[in-house]
Every structure is written in structure tokens, then in C-alpha cells.
Design a protein around this motif. Structure first.
Motif, PDB file in Angstrom:
ATOM      1  N   ARG A  34       0.846  -1.196   0.000  1.00 45.29           N
ATOM      2  CA  ARG A  34       0.000   0.000   0.000  1.00 45.29           C
ATOM      3  C   ARG A  34       0.882   1.247   0.000  1.00 45.29           C
ATOM      4  NH1 ARG A  34      -2.193  -5.045   0.750  1.00 45.29           N
ATOM      5  NH2 ARG A  34      -4.420  -4.947   1.237  1.00 45.29           N
ATOM      6  N   ARG A  35       0.304   2.360  -0.414  1.00 52.31           N
ATOM      7  CA  ARG A  35       0.966   3.652  -0.273  1.00 52.31           C
ATOM      8  C   ARG A  35       0.686   4.188   1.126  1.00 52.31           C
ATOM      9  NH1 ARG A  35      -1.573   7.317  -3.581  1.00 52.31           N
ATOM     10  NH2 ARG A  35      -3.380   5.937  -3.700  1.00 52.31           N
ATOM     11  N   ALA A  36       1.520   5.098   1.612  1.00 51.45           N
ATOM     12  CA  ALA A  36       1.350   5.549   2.994  1.00 51.45           C
ATOM     13  C   ALA A  36       1.789   6.993   3.153  1.00 51.45           C
ATOM     14  CB  ALA A  36       2.143   4.656   3.946  1.00 51.45           C
ATOM     15  N   VAL A  37       1.122   7.681   4.078  1.00 52.32           N
ATOM     16  CA  VAL A  37       1.505   9.044   4.442  1.00 52.32           C
ATOM     17  C   VAL A  37       1.252   9.219   5.937  1.00 52.32           C
ATOM     18  CG1 VAL A  37      -0.791   9.953   3.823  1.00 52.32           C
ATOM     19  CG2 VAL A  37       1.173  11.509   3.965  1.00 52.32           C
ATOM     20  N   GLY A  38       2.161   9.938   6.614  1.00 51.74           N
ATOM     21  CA  GLY A  38       2.020  10.131   8.044  1.00 51.74           C
ATOM     22  C   GLY A  38       2.357  11.549   8.456  1.00 51.74           C
ATOM     23  N   VAL A  39       1.855  11.923   9.611  1.00 48.78           N
ATOM     24  CA  VAL A  39       2.142  13.214  10.229  1.00 48.78           C
ATOM     25  C   VAL A  39       2.609  12.946  11.647  1.00 48.78           C
ATOM     26  CG1 VAL A  39       1.162  15.407  11.037  1.00 48.78           C
ATOM     27  CG2 VAL A  39       0.462  14.462   8.823  1.00 48.78           C
ATOM     28  N   GLU A  40       3.646  13.655  12.091  1.00 49.39           N
ATOM     29  CA  GLU A  40       4.150  13.494  13.450  1.00 49.39           C
ATOM     30  C   GLU A  40       4.545  14.854  14.014  1.00 49.39           C
ATOM     31  OE1 GLU A  40       5.373  12.644  17.068  1.00 49.39           O
ATOM     32  OE2 GLU A  40       4.236  11.273  15.783  1.00 49.39           O
ATOM     33  N   TYR A  41       4.161  15.091  15.270  1.00 47.44           N
ATOM     34  CA  TYR A  41       4.386  16.391  15.913  1.00 47.44           C
ATOM     35  C   TYR A  41       5.831  16.587  16.359  1.00 47.44           C
ATOM     36  CZ  TYR A  41       3.803  20.192  19.297  1.00 47.44           C
ATOM     37  OH  TYR A  41       3.930  21.367  19.985  1.00 47.44           O
ATOM     38  N   GLU A  42       6.448  15.542  16.917  1.00 48.14           N
ATOM     39  CA  GLU A  42       7.781  15.684  17.482  1.00 48.14           C
ATOM     40  C   GLU A  42       8.853  15.451  16.414  1.00 48.14           C
ATOM     41  OE1 GLU A  42       8.572  13.932  21.295  1.00 48.14           O
ATOM     42  OE2 GLU A  42       6.436  13.575  21.644  1.00 48.14           O
ATOM     43  N   PRO A  43       9.752  16.422  16.221  1.00 45.33           N
ATOM     44  CA  PRO A  43      10.768  16.314  15.154  1.00 45.33           C
ATOM     45  C   PRO A  43      11.624  15.051  15.253  1.00 45.33           C
ATOM     46  CG  PRO A  43      10.727  18.534  16.079  1.00 45.33           C
ATOM     47  CD  PRO A  43       9.835  17.692  16.946  1.00 45.33           C
ATOM     48  N   HIS A  44      11.938  14.629  16.479  1.00 46.72           N
ATOM     49  CA  HIS A  44      12.782  13.446  16.635  1.00 46.72           C
ATOM     50  C   HIS A  44      12.122  12.220  16.039  1.00 46.72           C
ATOM     51  CE1 HIS A  44      15.506  10.482  18.301  1.00 46.72           C
ATOM     52  NE2 HIS A  44      14.489   9.877  18.888  1.00 46.72           N
TER      53      HIS A  44
ATOM     54  N   VAL B 178       9.827  12.170  13.759  1.00 44.53           N
ATOM     55  CA  VAL B 178       9.754  12.326  12.302  1.00 44.53           C
ATOM     56  C   VAL B 178      10.994  11.712  11.661  1.00 44.53           C
ATOM     57  CG1 VAL B 178       9.769  13.990  10.398  1.00 44.53           C
ATOM     58  CG2 VAL B 178       8.302  14.390  12.378  1.00 44.53           C
ATOM     59  N   LYS B 179      12.161  12.010  12.239  1.00 42.43           N
ATOM     60  CA  LYS B 179      13.417  11.455  11.714  1.00 42.43           C
ATOM     61  C   LYS B 179      13.450   9.940  11.847  1.00 42.43           C
ATOM     62  CE  LYS B 179      16.088  15.619  12.823  1.00 42.43           C
ATOM     63  NZ  LYS B 179      17.215  16.163  13.627  1.00 42.43           N
ATOM     64  N   VAL B 180      12.973   9.435  12.982  1.00 43.54           N
ATOM     65  CA  VAL B 180      12.979   7.987  13.193  1.00 43.54           C
ATOM     66  C   VAL B 180      12.024   7.301  12.217  1.00 43.54           C
ATOM     67  CG1 VAL B 180      12.430   6.146  14.831  1.00 43.54           C
ATOM     68  CG2 VAL B 180      13.689   8.177  15.606  1.00 43.54           C
TER      69      VAL B 180
END
Length: 317
Positions: free
Chosen positions: A68-78, A80-82
Motif C-alpha cells: 500500500r501507499r502511505a503518508v504520516g504526520v508526526e508532531y515531534e521532530p525526533h 519524524v526522523k525515526v
């Protein structure tokens, strides 16, 4: 309602060789098999899966590994990198073949989802899999040192002084914020698209918070149609019983609570609430009818429904 046998193998075994070592530090990682079950049952290959609070990217990683294709949003920058690093692991393992892996992670507040995600995602999402931040008593890792007792770590989300983080506010404001997120998801979901939310109760100052019922009210307030309330096992299903997989910290927490007079047990499952959007843009009559049929009879839940709606309006203002 159905029971998902999602813990036949341990969490560590489910993540082995698919996630970076830094992923271990996240305070509330979603069980990969829960995502795999939801993606398999509610989507087809090539469809788009979204997680507006994606953490280390478990939803995204497992979705792309299932084609599947995927998209995500994350508040904490750390994180996001992980999450991006975990998607890189999938790329290195050639997930997606010659076309590569179609997955992206955006940094930002999910409450601003409509302005945060590009217009190309509007009306394209087949499934959302997510979980709100909750339950500090169920999260974290521990170490034991001579003379120092049990020390808890990796149990908090970011800076506790950051009041923009939903994990660092009271559960009433958390519910209002989560309602906004659920309402925003309707912009990106296909007609008839599904939202699967993993959730469990927790205790706040010794009071049991029935978060699944409150999230059910949030979904209704956001204009979603509740269709299922499932059980995702966190324990292994043996021939005659369930074998709990509680962490050392969870077992230590239960022991202390029993000593204090609260007869608690290790958590063996979490709820998976499943909502969907209307089948077409004009089916508001169907939405109202479904909400009437599925509305709980207990006054407490109806009261929560009304309170969440009021709080959401206040936050939006």
C-alpha cells in the motif's frame, strides 16, 4: 465485533530487522500485527493509508510492506526522523520493487491536518490507522540498579512543558483535540473509507478513564459512522488460555497497585474502534440514522458526546 489474534509473536519479534534501534525509545509503539490486520482487511494493494500521529512510523512501514501507499504526520521532530529512517530500512530491503516505496512523513500538528497535507491527498485515503497519546501507566521502559530500585525511562512524549503536544494536556483537552483531528480526516478519506483507532482505558489519579467510550463519542461528534468495536489481543492465545506479554514495567506497576488496594490485572487486549465516512457526499441521512441506531443508552456516554462537541467548538474558536 471480532477478536484479532495480533500477539502470537512478541512485539520484539514483530519488529525485528524492520525498525531502527532508535525506535525502541518511543513510549507507545503500535503493535505491527495490529496494523497489518487492519490494512489487510480494510484496503486493497495500491491504496493509500494515513496515520496523523505516526510516531516511529509503524502504520506506514507495515502498510508499504503490504503493497500500500502511505503518508504520516508526526508532531515531534525526533520521531519524524525515526519514522523516515524506518521507511529507509524498508527501501534498503527493496520493499516496493522497481517502483520503490511510496511513503512520506510530514512534520506538524495533526490538528492542522487540512493545511498541513498537500491537496493531492484530498479524497484519496482508504484507511486511517492511528492511536492518540494516552496512559502513562501503560507506557515506558525500566532499568534496575543496585540500591536505586526500579527506574522508569522512555515514558514521556517530548518536553512536558510543551502544551501544544496532546500528550501533555488533560484528557478533556485531548478529546477535544482528537475530535478536531477526526473531523479533518474526513477531507482526505474516500467515501466509505475507514478509520481504525487502537485505544485502551487508563487510570488518572486512581480514576479509571474509559477512553474507548470517549473516543467513540469523539468520532460521532466529528461526523463519522461507527461500524465496529473489535478486540486486538496483546497476549498470546494458547490452547486453553491467554499468555500475557506484559513488560517488566507493566508487571511492576500492577504489583504496586495491588499493594495499594487496587485489584488490577495485566492488560491482555486493546480496543480497536472502526469508523467509516459516508458512502457518498450526500448521505447525511444515512449518517444520522446510523448514529441514532448505534448511540449507547447509558446517559454517561451521551453526556460525554455532548461535552466533547462543546469542547471541540471551544478549541476551534
Amino acid at each position: 465485533m471480532s477478536v484479532w489474534t495480533t500477539a502470537q509473536s512478541s512485539p520484539a519479534a514483530q519488529r525485528k530487522n524492520k525498525y531502527t534501534p532508535e525506535s525502541t525509545a518511543h513510549p507507545a509503539k503500535m503493535l505491527p500485527e495490529v496494523v497489518r490486520h487492519a490494512v489487510t482487511h480494510y484496503t486493497r494493494p495500491g491504496e493509500l493509508v494515513l496515520d496523523p500521529m505516526c510516531g516511529i512510523g509503524t502504520t506506514l512501514v507495515e502498510a508499504v510492506r503490504l503493497g500500500r501507499r502511505a503518508v504520516g504526520v508526526e508532531y515531534e521532530p525526533h520521531w519524524v526522523k525515526v519514522a523516515r529512517a524506518n521507511l529507509d530500512v524498508a527501501r534498503e530491503q527493496d520493499v516496493g520493487g522497481e517502483k520503490g516505496i511510496d511513503a512520506r512523513v510530514f512534520h506538524g500538528d495533526a490538528r492542522q491536518l487540512v493545511t498541513l497535507l498537500p491537496p493531492e491527498y484530498v479524497g484519496q485515503v482508504a484507511l486511517v490507522v492511528t492511536s492518540p497519546p494516552y496512559g502513562p501507566s501503560t507506557h515506558g521502559q525500566v532499568s534496575v540498579a543496585p540500591g536505586e530500585g526500579v527506574q522508569k525511562y522512555h515514558h514521556l512524549y517530548g518536553n512536558t512543558l510543551d502544551r501544544g503536544n496532546l500528550a501533555n494536556i488533560g484528557h478533556h483537552r485531548l478529546l477535544a483535540g482528537f475530535t478536531r483531528i477526526l473531523a479533518a480526516l474526513r477531507t482526505f478519506l474516500k467515501p466509505g473509507g475507514h478509520i481504525a483507532i487502537t485505544i485502551r482505558p487508563w487510570r488518572e489519579h486512581a480514576e479509571l478513564i474509559d477512553l474507548p467510550s470517549k473516543i467513540l463519542a469523539c468520532g460521532r461528534a466529528a461526523g463519522l459512522i461507527p461500524v465496529e468495536r473489535n478486540v486486538a489481543l496483546l497476549a498470546r492465545a494458547a490452547e486453553t488460555d491467554l499468555v500475557a506479554r506484559g513488560s517488566f514495567f507493566q508487571r511492576d506497576f500492577i504489583r504496586k497497585q495491588r499493594e495499594a488496594g487496587l485489584p488490577l490485572h495485566l492488560i491482555a487486549h486493546e480496543d480497536v474502534l472502526v469508523f467509516r465516512t459516508a458512502l457518498n457526499r450526500q448521505s447525511s441521512r444515512e449518517l444520522r440514522r446510523s448514529q441514532r441506531e448505534l448511540r449507547p443508552r447509558r446517559r454517561s456516554v451521551s453526556h460525554v458526546d455532548a461535552r466533547v462537541a462543546v469542547e471541540d467548538e471551544a478549541v476551534a474558536a
